[in-house]
Scaffold this active site. Structure first.
Site, short mmCIF file in Angstrom:
data_model
loop_
_atom_site.label_atom_id
_atom_site.label_comp_id
_atom_site.label_asym_id
_atom_site.label_seq_id
_atom_site.Cartn_x
_atom_site.Cartn_y
_atom_site.Cartn_z
N THR A 143 0.88 -1.26 0.09
CA THR A 143 0.43 0.10 -0.03
C THR A 143 0.38 1.15 -0.10
OG1 THR A 143 -1.40 1.00 0.81
CG2 THR A 143 -0.40 -0.27 2.72
N ASN A 175 -0.95 3.95 1.15
CA ASN A 175 -1.12 4.77 2.00
C ASN A 175 -0.62 4.26 3.44
OD1 ASN A 175 -3.36 5.69 4.56
ND2 ASN A 175 -4.78 5.41 2.51
N LYS A 214 -3.03 3.56 6.16
CA LYS A 214 -3.65 1.86 6.22
C LYS A 214 -2.77 1.38 6.46
CE LYS A 214 -6.02 1.35 2.14
NZ LYS A 214 -6.18 0.63 1.49
N GLU A 233 -3.66 -0.70 -10.15
CA GLU A 233 -4.87 -0.99 -9.97
C GLU A 233 -5.55 -0.89 -11.33
OE1 GLU A 233 -7.05 1.38 -6.88
OE2 GLU A 233 -5.93 0.75 -5.52
N ASP A 249 -8.57 -3.50 -1.03
CA ASP A 249 -9.01 -2.69 -1.41
C ASP A 249 -10.68 -2.35 -0.58
OD1 ASP A 249 -8.78 -0.70 -4.18
OD2 ASP A 249 -10.59 -1.74 -4.07
N SER A 250 -10.58 -0.93 -1.27
CA SER A 250 -11.69 -0.67 -0.02
C SER A 250 -12.30 0.52 0.05
CB SER A 250 -11.34 -0.35 1.26
OG SER A 250 -10.62 -1.23 2.51
N PHE A 260 -8.53 8.73 8.23
CA PHE A 260 -8.12 9.13 6.61
C PHE A 260 -9.27 8.61 6.20
CE2 PHE A 260 -6.99 4.73 7.55
CZ PHE A 260 -7.31 4.44 6.20
N GLY A 261 -9.18 9.18 4.99
CA GLY A 261 -10.17 8.87 3.82
C GLY A 261 -11.89 9.62 4.15
N LYS A 305 -12.14 2.74 16.70
CA LYS A 305 -12.65 2.26 14.88
C LYS A 305 -12.02 1.21 14.67
CE LYS A 305 -11.30 3.39 10.64
NZ LYS A 305 -10.62 4.25 9.11
#
Length: 192
Positions: free
Chosen positions: A12, A14, A17, A41, A70-71, A145-146, A168
């Site tokens: 990743t 990120n 993540k 991707e 992948d989310s 994040f996101g 979370k």
């Protein structure tokens, strides 16, 4: 079969993540290692297909056991938009754009989904994690994040961004997918 104690690579770009996955993995005594490189991707409406293809391509480069995640955020009133295009949407219209699209809409139900794929070159297996919830009326919180600042998981009044990482992860789609992966890994790892 996988040897016990082998670190699982995580591809990743990120950093958030990876930090989240590493924290989740501690609960299962699984060691993760951040693999740096470009996650390839494909364009698809199917998170599982995106994740599986990325894992296969990553294995060709790294040649080691690894996972790819992948989310997506799926908003019911927006016909499950942004779905697999979540990252692109976050980087273009952002949180405010999603809130604008939902102005005047009462049904704000949504869900986050993660497709976490493991491969070691012998097998490839995908684990799905889903958390249902709703989109808040405004951006709230500065953690995560996101889309965390606008997503409220079912049974909560706070957004993900108003929760500690530990809180979370009690709800998280990523934690749910990883728990399924950990259960699989236990049976797939050689016993001493």
């Amino acid at each position: 079969m996988l040897r016990r104690g082998v670190k699982i690579g995580v591809l990743t770009n990120n950093e958030n993540k990876f930090i989240e996955l590493k924290e989740i993995a501690k609960n299962f005594n699984i060691e993760l290692e951040h693999l740096r490189g470009e996650k390839i991707e494909i364009q698809s409406d199917d998170l599982e297909e995106i994740s599986r293809t990325a894992a296969n391509l990553a294995y060709l480069i790294f040649r080691r056991p690894l996972i790819v995640d992948d989310s997506g955020l799926f908003v019911q009133a927006l016909q499950n938009f942004p779905g697999p295009y979540t990252n692109f949407v976050k980087n273009t219209i952002g949180l405010k754009g999603i809130l604008k699209l939902l102005e005047g809409i009462k049904d704000r139900s949504a869900y986050f989904m993660t497709a976490l794929t493991f491969t070691d070159g012998k097998i490839i297996k995908t684990f799905i994690g889903i958390v249902k919830g709703a989109i808040s009326e405004e951006i709230r919180g500065n953690l995560g994040f996101g889309f965390d600042p606008i997503f409220i998981p079912e049974g909560e009044k706070r957004t993900f961004a108003e929760m500690s990482l530990e809180e979370k992860n009690r709800y998280s789609h990523r934690a749910r997918a990883f728990a399924k992966f950990a259960e699989f890994l236990e049976s797939y790892t050689e016993k001493e």
